[in-house]
Design a protein around this motif. Structure first.
Motif, PDB file in Angstrom:
ATOM      1  N   ARG A 169      31.882  46.642  32.232  1.00 11.58           N
ATOM      2  CA  ARG A 169      31.306  46.192  30.971  1.00 11.58           C
ATOM      3  C   ARG A 169      31.537  44.706  30.713  1.00 11.58           C
ATOM      4  NH1 ARG A 169      33.872  49.662  26.643  1.00 11.58           N
ATOM      5  NH2 ARG A 169      32.844  48.136  25.333  1.00 11.58           N
ATOM      6  N   GLY A 170      32.193  44.010  31.653  1.00 10.56           N
ATOM      7  CA  GLY A 170      32.353  42.567  31.520  1.00 10.56           C
ATOM      8  C   GLY A 170      33.732  42.103  31.107  1.00 10.56           C
ATOM      9  N   PHE A 171      34.699  42.979  31.046  1.00  7.76           N
ATOM     10  CA  PHE A 171      36.053  42.573  30.702  1.00  7.76           C
ATOM     11  C   PHE A 171      36.712  41.926  31.914  1.00  7.76           C
ATOM     12  CE2 PHE A 171      35.238  45.436  27.274  1.00  7.76           C
ATOM     13  CZ  PHE A 171      36.094  45.067  26.248  1.00  7.76           C
ATOM     14  N   LYS A 172      37.620  40.995  31.655  1.00 11.50           N
ATOM     15  CA  LYS A 172      38.380  40.293  32.684  1.00 11.50           C
ATOM     16  C   LYS A 172      39.855  40.329  32.281  1.00 11.50           C
ATOM     17  CE  LYS A 172      34.678  38.603  34.736  1.00 11.50           C
ATOM     18  NZ  LYS A 172      34.082  39.467  35.672  1.00 11.50           N
ATOM     19  N   SER A 215      48.234  47.220  41.678  1.00 10.49           N
ATOM     20  CA  SER A 215      48.072  48.662  41.495  1.00 10.49           C
ATOM     21  C   SER A 215      46.751  49.185  42.038  1.00 10.49           C
ATOM     22  CB  SER A 215      48.170  49.000  40.008  1.00 10.49           C
ATOM     23  OG  SER A 215      49.421  48.595  39.512  1.00 10.49           O
ATOM     24  N   GLY A 216      45.874  48.284  42.492  1.00 15.93           N
ATOM     25  CA  GLY A 216      44.587  48.702  43.041  1.00 15.93           C
ATOM     26  C   GLY A 216      43.516  48.934  42.000  1.00 15.93           C
ATOM     27  N   TYR A 217      43.763  48.545  40.760  1.00 18.26           N
ATOM     28  CA  TYR A 217      42.766  48.709  39.704  1.00 18.26           C
ATOM     29  C   TYR A 217      41.703  47.629  39.797  1.00 18.26           C
ATOM     30  CZ  TYR A 217      45.623  52.145  37.205  1.00 18.26           C
ATOM     31  OH  TYR A 217      46.315  53.258  36.847  1.00 18.26           O
ATOM     32  N   LEU A 218      42.098  46.460  40.246  1.00 20.86           N
ATOM     33  CA  LEU A 218      41.204  45.318  40.384  1.00 20.86           C
ATOM     34  C   LEU A 218      41.166  44.964  41.860  1.00 20.86           C
ATOM     35  CD1 LEU A 218      39.640  43.191  38.646  1.00 20.86           C
ATOM     36  CD2 LEU A 218      41.691  41.816  38.716  1.00 20.86           C
ATOM     37  N   THR A 239      46.459  43.516  29.822  1.00 17.56           N
ATOM     38  CA  THR A 239      45.561  43.090  28.755  1.00 17.56           C
ATOM     39  C   THR A 239      44.284  42.560  29.386  1.00 17.56           C
ATOM     40  OG1 THR A 239      47.474  42.466  27.439  1.00 17.56           O
ATOM     41  CG2 THR A 239      45.353  41.630  26.732  1.00 17.56           C
ATOM     42  N   VAL A 240      43.153  43.062  28.907  1.00 20.02           N
ATOM     43  CA  VAL A 240      41.859  42.566  29.373  1.00 20.02           C
ATOM     44  C   VAL A 240      41.072  42.081  28.165  1.00 20.02           C
ATOM     45  CG1 VAL A 240      41.751  44.001  31.455  1.00 20.02           C
ATOM     46  CG2 VAL A 240      40.855  44.896  29.318  1.00 20.02           C
ATOM     47  N   VAL A 241      40.205  41.117  28.403  1.00 21.45           N
ATOM     48  CA  VAL A 241      39.444  40.507  27.316  1.00 21.45           C
ATOM     49  C   VAL A 241      37.995  40.352  27.751  1.00 21.45           C
ATOM     50  CG1 VAL A 241      39.981  38.147  28.013  1.00 21.45           C
ATOM     51  CG2 VAL A 241      39.425  38.614  25.641  1.00 21.45           C
ATOM     52  N   LYS A 242      37.099  40.515  26.804  1.00 25.40           N
ATOM     53  CA  LYS A 242      35.677  40.249  27.034  1.00 25.40           C
ATOM     54  C   LYS A 242      35.406  38.880  26.447  1.00 25.40           C
ATOM     55  CE  LYS A 242      31.321  42.644  26.952  1.00 25.40           C
ATOM     56  NZ  LYS A 242      30.624  43.841  26.525  1.00 25.40           N
ATOM     57  N   GLU A 243      35.074  37.950  27.321  1.00 22.32           N
ATOM     58  CA  GLU A 243      35.026  36.548  26.915  1.00 22.32           C
ATOM     59  C   GLU A 243      33.907  36.223  25.934  1.00 22.32           C
ATOM     60  OE1 GLU A 243      34.982  34.415  30.570  1.00 22.32           O
ATOM     61  OE2 GLU A 243      37.055  34.926  31.012  1.00 22.32           O
ATOM     62  N   ASP A 244      32.789  36.943  25.978  1.00 21.09           N
ATOM     63  CA  ASP A 244      31.677  36.578  25.091  1.00 21.09           C
ATOM     64  C   ASP A 244      31.948  36.910  23.627  1.00 21.09           C
ATOM     65  OD1 ASP A 244      31.528  39.290  25.545  1.00 21.09           O
ATOM     66  OD2 ASP A 244      29.364  39.337  25.844  1.00 21.09           O
ATOM     67  N   ASN A 245      32.720  37.964  23.339  1.00 25.23           N
ATOM     68  CA  ASN A 245      32.992  38.286  21.944  1.00 25.23           C
ATOM     69  C   ASN A 245      34.480  38.350  21.609  1.00 25.23           C
ATOM     70  OD1 ASN A 245      33.716  40.690  23.119  1.00 25.23           O
ATOM     71  ND2 ASN A 245      32.207  41.935  22.048  1.00 25.23           N
ATOM     72  N   ARG A 258      49.488  37.414  34.694  1.00 21.35           N
ATOM     73  CA  ARG A 258      50.382  38.568  34.847  1.00 21.35           C
ATOM     74  C   ARG A 258      49.583  39.871  34.872  1.00 21.35           C
ATOM     75  NH1 ARG A 258      52.777  42.740  32.666  1.00 21.35           N
ATOM     76  NH2 ARG A 258      51.579  42.573  30.768  1.00 21.35           N
ATOM     77  N   SER A 259      48.618  40.006  33.981  1.00 24.41           N
ATOM     78  CA  SER A 259      47.779  41.204  33.957  1.00 24.41           C
ATOM     79  C   SER A 259      46.937  41.298  35.227  1.00 24.41           C
ATOM     80  CB  SER A 259      46.858  41.189  32.735  1.00 24.41           C
ATOM     81  OG  SER A 259      47.593  41.385  31.567  1.00 24.41           O
ATOM     82  N   LYS A 260      46.409  40.170  35.670  1.00 27.69           N
ATOM     83  CA  LYS A 260      45.595  40.165  36.887  1.00 27.69           C
ATOM     84  C   LYS A 260      46.429  40.597  38.092  1.00 27.69           C
ATOM     85  CE  LYS A 260      42.602  37.263  39.661  1.00 27.69           C
ATOM     86  NZ  LYS A 260      42.061  35.940  39.900  1.00 27.69           N
TER      87      LYS A 260
END
Length: 149
Positions: free
Chosen positions: A124-127, A140-143, A32-38, A132-134
């Motif tokens: 695009r600014g998602f974190k 997996s090498g995605y981040l 799960t990723v979230v964009k904190e500003d919106n 657990r997601s991080k």
């Protein structure tokens, strides 16, 4: 709600992954990723994308992922145009080569699409929404893993 993906009903909340909308559980191989500003939340699978393997260009269209859709179209178009530049002795040989190439490209997009999707979301600014997601995305090498000092 009982978590169908986790603790097996033993009451152990250590592996709690209720990070979906309204606290719904997500499977262990989803991040799960979230964009904190919106507050925009995206949930995606980490690993091989069977839907992209089977439905190729429809997946980015349904996700609204126009950037990766255009990347996939551009690469496929370049490869097909390169194939057209080769002189084949018969139309049957051309069809065989095209079908083998399309099958191979389906595997390539199956392996790469989820990685491309998450990397574009990070640009695009998602974190990652949770630790657990991080951890899953880093493993997996995605981040990119944080650099040790």
């Amino acid at each position: 709600m009982q978590n169908p993906f986790g603790n097996g009903g033993n009451g152990d909340n250590d592996n709690n992954n209720n990070e979906g909308p309204n606290g719904l559980p997500v499977p262990p191989n989803y991040a799960t990723v979230v964009k904190e500003d919106n507050g925009d939340i995206r949930i995606g699978k980490v690993g091989f994308s069977y839907t992209t393997f089977l439905f190729s260009f429809l997946v980015p269209i349904f996700r609204g992922d126009w950037y990766n859709f255009l990347c996939m179209i551009g690469v496929n178009l370049g490869i097909v145009l390169g194939l057209y530049s080769i002189h084949f002795t018969s139309f049957q040989t051309f069809n065989f080569a095209t079908s083998i190439l399309q099958f191979a490209l389906s595997f390539v997009w199956g392996y790469l699409y989820n990685l491309m999707y998450f990397r574009h979301l990070f640009n695009r600014g998602f974190k990652p929404a949770t630790q657990r997601s991080k951890d899953l995305l880093e493993k997996s090498g995605y981040l990119p893993k944080p650099k040790k000092k």
